[in-house]
Design an enzyme around this catalytic site. Structure first.
Site, mmCIF file in Angstrom:
data_model
loop_
_atom_site.group_PDB
_atom_site.id
_atom_site.type_symbol
_atom_site.label_atom_id
_atom_site.label_comp_id
_atom_site.label_asym_id
_atom_site.label_seq_id
_atom_site.Cartn_x
_atom_site.Cartn_y
_atom_site.Cartn_z
ATOM 1 N N GLY A 14 0.847 -1.200 0.000
ATOM 2 C CA GLY A 14 0.000 0.000 0.000
ATOM 3 C C GLY A 14 0.879 1.244 0.000
ATOM 4 O O GLY A 14 1.817 1.327 0.779
ATOM 5 N N ARG A 75 1.173 -5.113 -5.032
ATOM 6 C CA ARG A 75 1.437 -6.279 -4.178
ATOM 7 C C ARG A 75 1.620 -7.446 -5.149
ATOM 8 O O ARG A 75 0.682 -7.822 -5.828
ATOM 9 C CB ARG A 75 0.267 -6.528 -3.227
ATOM 10 C CG ARG A 75 0.085 -5.401 -2.207
ATOM 11 C CD ARG A 75 -0.899 -5.780 -1.117
ATOM 12 N NE ARG A 75 -0.856 -4.817 -0.029
ATOM 13 C CZ ARG A 75 -1.706 -3.795 0.115
ATOM 14 N NH1 ARG A 75 -2.688 -3.629 -0.751
ATOM 15 N NH2 ARG A 75 -1.593 -2.967 1.133
ATOM 16 N N ASP A 106 5.018 -4.848 5.826
ATOM 17 C CA ASP A 106 5.381 -6.232 6.176
ATOM 18 C C ASP A 106 5.528 -7.164 4.963
ATOM 19 O O ASP A 106 6.467 -7.951 4.899
ATOM 20 C CB ASP A 106 4.434 -6.816 7.235
ATOM 21 C CG ASP A 106 2.970 -6.572 6.937
ATOM 22 O OD1 ASP A 106 2.669 -6.035 5.857
ATOM 23 O OD2 ASP A 106 2.125 -6.927 7.782
ATOM 24 N N THR A 129 4.483 2.684 5.367
ATOM 25 C CA THR A 129 3.098 2.217 5.492
ATOM 26 C C THR A 129 2.364 3.159 6.436
ATOM 27 O O THR A 129 2.953 3.623 7.416
ATOM 28 C CB THR A 129 3.013 0.768 6.041
ATOM 29 O OG1 THR A 129 1.666 0.503 6.472
ATOM 30 C CG2 THR A 129 3.929 0.515 7.233
ATOM 31 N N ASP A 131 0.134 2.223 8.393
ATOM 32 C CA ASP A 131 -0.362 1.438 9.540
ATOM 33 C C ASP A 131 0.493 1.553 10.814
ATOM 34 O O ASP A 131 0.021 1.222 11.901
ATOM 35 C CB ASP A 131 -0.470 -0.043 9.169
ATOM 36 C CG ASP A 131 -1.482 -0.295 8.075
ATOM 37 O OD1 ASP A 131 -2.241 0.623 7.746
ATOM 38 O OD2 ASP A 131 -1.505 -1.425 7.542
ATOM 39 N N ASP A 133 2.734 -0.410 11.762
ATOM 40 C CA ASP A 133 2.742 -1.730 12.416
ATOM 41 C C ASP A 133 4.064 -2.482 12.237
ATOM 42 O O ASP A 133 4.063 -3.698 12.127
ATOM 43 C CB ASP A 133 1.573 -2.578 11.889
ATOM 44 C CG ASP A 133 1.639 -2.786 10.387
ATOM 45 O OD1 ASP A 133 2.430 -2.072 9.717
ATOM 46 O OD2 ASP A 133 0.920 -3.650 9.879
ATOM 47 N N ARG A 175 -5.418 -2.348 8.854
ATOM 48 C CA ARG A 175 -5.452 -3.801 8.627
ATOM 49 C C ARG A 175 -5.724 -4.518 9.938
ATOM 50 O O ARG A 175 -6.846 -4.518 10.403
ATOM 51 C CB ARG A 175 -4.118 -4.266 8.010
ATOM 52 C CG ARG A 175 -4.281 -5.546 7.213
ATOM 53 C CD ARG A 175 -2.948 -6.012 6.703
ATOM 54 N NE ARG A 175 -2.392 -5.144 5.701
ATOM 55 C CZ ARG A 175 -2.630 -5.273 4.401
ATOM 56 N NH1 ARG A 175 -3.407 -6.219 3.962
ATOM 57 N NH2 ARG A 175 -2.072 -4.462 3.544
HETATM 58 O O1 F6P Z 1 -1.326 -1.471 4.663
HETATM 59 C C1 F6P Z 1 -1.880 -0.262 4.337
HETATM 60 C C2 F6P Z 1 -3.364 -0.360 4.128
HETATM 61 O O2 F6P Z 1 -3.838 0.926 3.807
HETATM 62 C C3 F6P Z 1 -4.155 -0.959 5.296
HETATM 63 O O3 F6P Z 1 -4.380 -0.023 6.321
HETATM 64 C C4 F6P Z 1 -5.390 -1.426 4.599
HETATM 65 O O4 F6P Z 1 -6.001 -2.485 5.314
HETATM 66 C C5 F6P Z 1 -4.881 -1.890 3.280
HETATM 67 O O5 F6P Z 1 -3.665 -1.210 3.043
HETATM 68 C C6 F6P Z 1 -5.809 -1.656 2.117
HETATM 69 O O6 F6P Z 1 -5.265 -2.233 0.996
HETATM 70 P P1 F6P Z 1 -5.720 -1.905 -0.501
HETATM 71 O O7 F6P Z 1 -5.251 -0.534 -0.846
HETATM 72 O O8 F6P Z 1 -5.033 -2.944 -1.301
HETATM 73 O O9 F6P Z 1 -7.203 -1.988 -0.515
#
Ligand code: F6P
Length: 326
Positions: A14, A75, A106, A129, A131, A133, A175
Site C-alpha cells: 500500500g 502487491r 510487512d 506504510t 499502519d 505496524d 489492517r
Molecule cells: O497497509 C496499508 C493499508 O492501507 C491498510 O491499512 C489497509 O487495510 C490496506 O492497506 C488496504 O489495501 P488496498 O489498498 O489494497 O485496498
C-alpha cells in the site's frame, strides 16, 4: 566485500505519503556517492517484468511534497514464487544492479528477506506504510499524514454529528493494527476507540453511551479500527441499534482518503532521513535490515524481526483516552 556501483529502488505494498520524499533522498544520496540509481516500477512486479529505468537528480525534482509514489506500487503474487524471484534476479543482472532499497511494509520485507537470503543480494528496507505496524521504528513513513487526514475528516464529521444529535462510527484503516485508530481518536476527542489489540464489549459501549446521554451529551464519535474483533463499523452500528434504537447512528468509512494528499512535515523529514541513511547503510556493507528511527536515533532491524515482532500498542494511552472522553 562487493563494491556497490548501481542500486535499484522500488516502492511496494500500500502506498504511503512520504514515499516520494524517501525516493528523492535515496536517489540523491546515491548520486552524491557516485552510484548509479535505477528506479523499478510497481514494486517487485516491475522487477519481474523488467520495468527499470535510470534515475537522475532531476527525476526526483518537485516530488517531496507529493503523496503517492512516482515509482507506483503493487502487491506482487509472482514474487512469492521461486520462478518469479528468478526472473527478478535475471533482470537485476541485466542492469548490473548490485543492491536494492525497498520501501514498504510487512509484505515488502517478507519478500526482501527471502530474496536477499536466496540470492545474496544486499537489500535495505525503509518503513513505508500508514499502519505504523512495524517493529524497529517509532513511526513509519506515512503514518503521521494518515493521522492528520483522519483527524481533519473527524473534525468535520463532528460538526454534523452535533447538529443532528447523532452518533457516528468512523472506520479507519490499519489492517490488523489499531495504531491509526488510537492516536487519531485521542486527537479528535473520540467518545470511544475500538482497536483489535483489546476486546470490544458492545454491552459496555452501550452503557457508556447511555450514561453520556444522561449527562446531556447528545452526540458522539467512535473511531473503529478496521480490524476490530467486534466487526466493521456497520456491524457494530447494527449491534448498537438493536439495544439502543433511539440513538440515531451514521457510519463513515474513511477508506483510501487516509492514504492520499501531501505528506506532513514529520513524514517528509523522516522519509528524507531514512532514505539518506539507507544508502549509507548499503555503502557500509549492511544488508537484510530495515532502517528505522527510535528516540531520534537510527536503528537497524533485521527484516524478519521488523515483520514478526509487531510493536506493542500503548494501552495506557487508550485508558487515558477513555478518561478524557467522559
Ligand atoms: O497497509 C496499508 C493499508 O492501507 C491498510 O491499512 C489497509 O487495510 C490496506 O492497506 C488496504 O489495501 P488496498 O489498498 O489494497 O485496498
Amino acid at each position: 566485500m562487493l563494491k556497490i556501483k548501481r542500486i535499484g529502488i522500488l516502492t511496494s505494498g500500500g502506498d504511503s505519503p512520504g514515499m516520494n520524499a524517501a525516493i528523492r533522498a535515496v536517489v540523491r544520496t546515491g548520486i552524491n556517492n557516485d552510484l548509479e540509481v535505477y528506479g523499478i516500477m510497481s514494486g517487485y512486479q516491475g522487477l519481474i517484468k523488467n520495468e527499470i529505468a535510470r534515475m537522475e537528480t532531476s527525476s526526483v525534482a518537485n516530488i517531496i511534497q507529493r503523496g503517492g509514489t512516482i515509482l507506483k506500487s503493487a502487491r506482487s503474487e509472482d514474487f512469492k514464487t521461486k520462478e518469479g524471484r528468478e526472473k527478478a534476479l535475471n533482470n537485476l543482472k541485466k542492469h548490473k544492479i548490485d543492491a536494492l532499497v525497498v520501501i514498504g511494509g510487512d509484505g515488502t520485507f517478507t519478500g526482501a528477506d527471502i530474496f536477499s537470503r536466496e540470492h545474496d543480494i544486499p537489500m535495505i528496507g525503509l518503513p513505508g506504510t500508514i499502519d505504523n505496524d512495524l517493529y524497529g521504528t517509532d513511526f513509519t513513513i506515512g503514518y503521521d499524514t494518515a493521522l492528520n487526514n483522519v483527524v481533519m475528516a473527524t473534525d468535520k464529521i463532528r460538526d454534523t454529528a452535533i447538529a443532528h444529535n447523532r452518533l457516528f462510527l468512523i472506520e479507519v484503516m490499519g489492517r490488523d493494527a489499531g495504531f491509526i485508530a488510537l492516536r487519531s481518536g485521542i486527537a479528535a476527542g473520540a467518545e470511544d476507540i475500538l482497536i483489535p489489540e483489546t476486546k470490544t464489549y458492545i454491552s459496555e459501549l452501550i452503557s457508556k453511551l447511555k450514561q453520556s446521554r444522561r449527562k446531556n451529551k447528545m452526540s458522539g464519535i467512535i473511531i473503529v479500527s478496521e480490524g476490530d474483533d467486534a466487526g466493521g463499523a456497520y456491524d457494530i452500528a447494527d449491534k448498537i441499534k438493536e439495544s439502543y434504537p433511539e440513538y440515531e447512528i451514521r457510519v463513515t468509512i474513511l477508506g483510501h482518503i487516509q492514504r492520499g494528499g501531501p505528506p506532513s512535515c514529520a513524514d517528509r523529514v523522516l522519509a528524507s532521513r531514512l532514505g539518506y541513511e539507507a544508502v549509507r547503510a548499503l555503502l557500509k556493507g549492511r544488508s537484510g535490515v530495515m532502517v528505522g528511527e527510535i528516540d531520534n536515533k537510527i536503528v537497524y532491524t533485521p527484516f524478519e524481526n521488523a515483520v514478526k515482532q509487531h510493536h506493542k500498542i500503548n494501552k495506557p494511552l487508550l485508558e487515558m483516552a477513555r478518561v478524557l472522553s467522559i
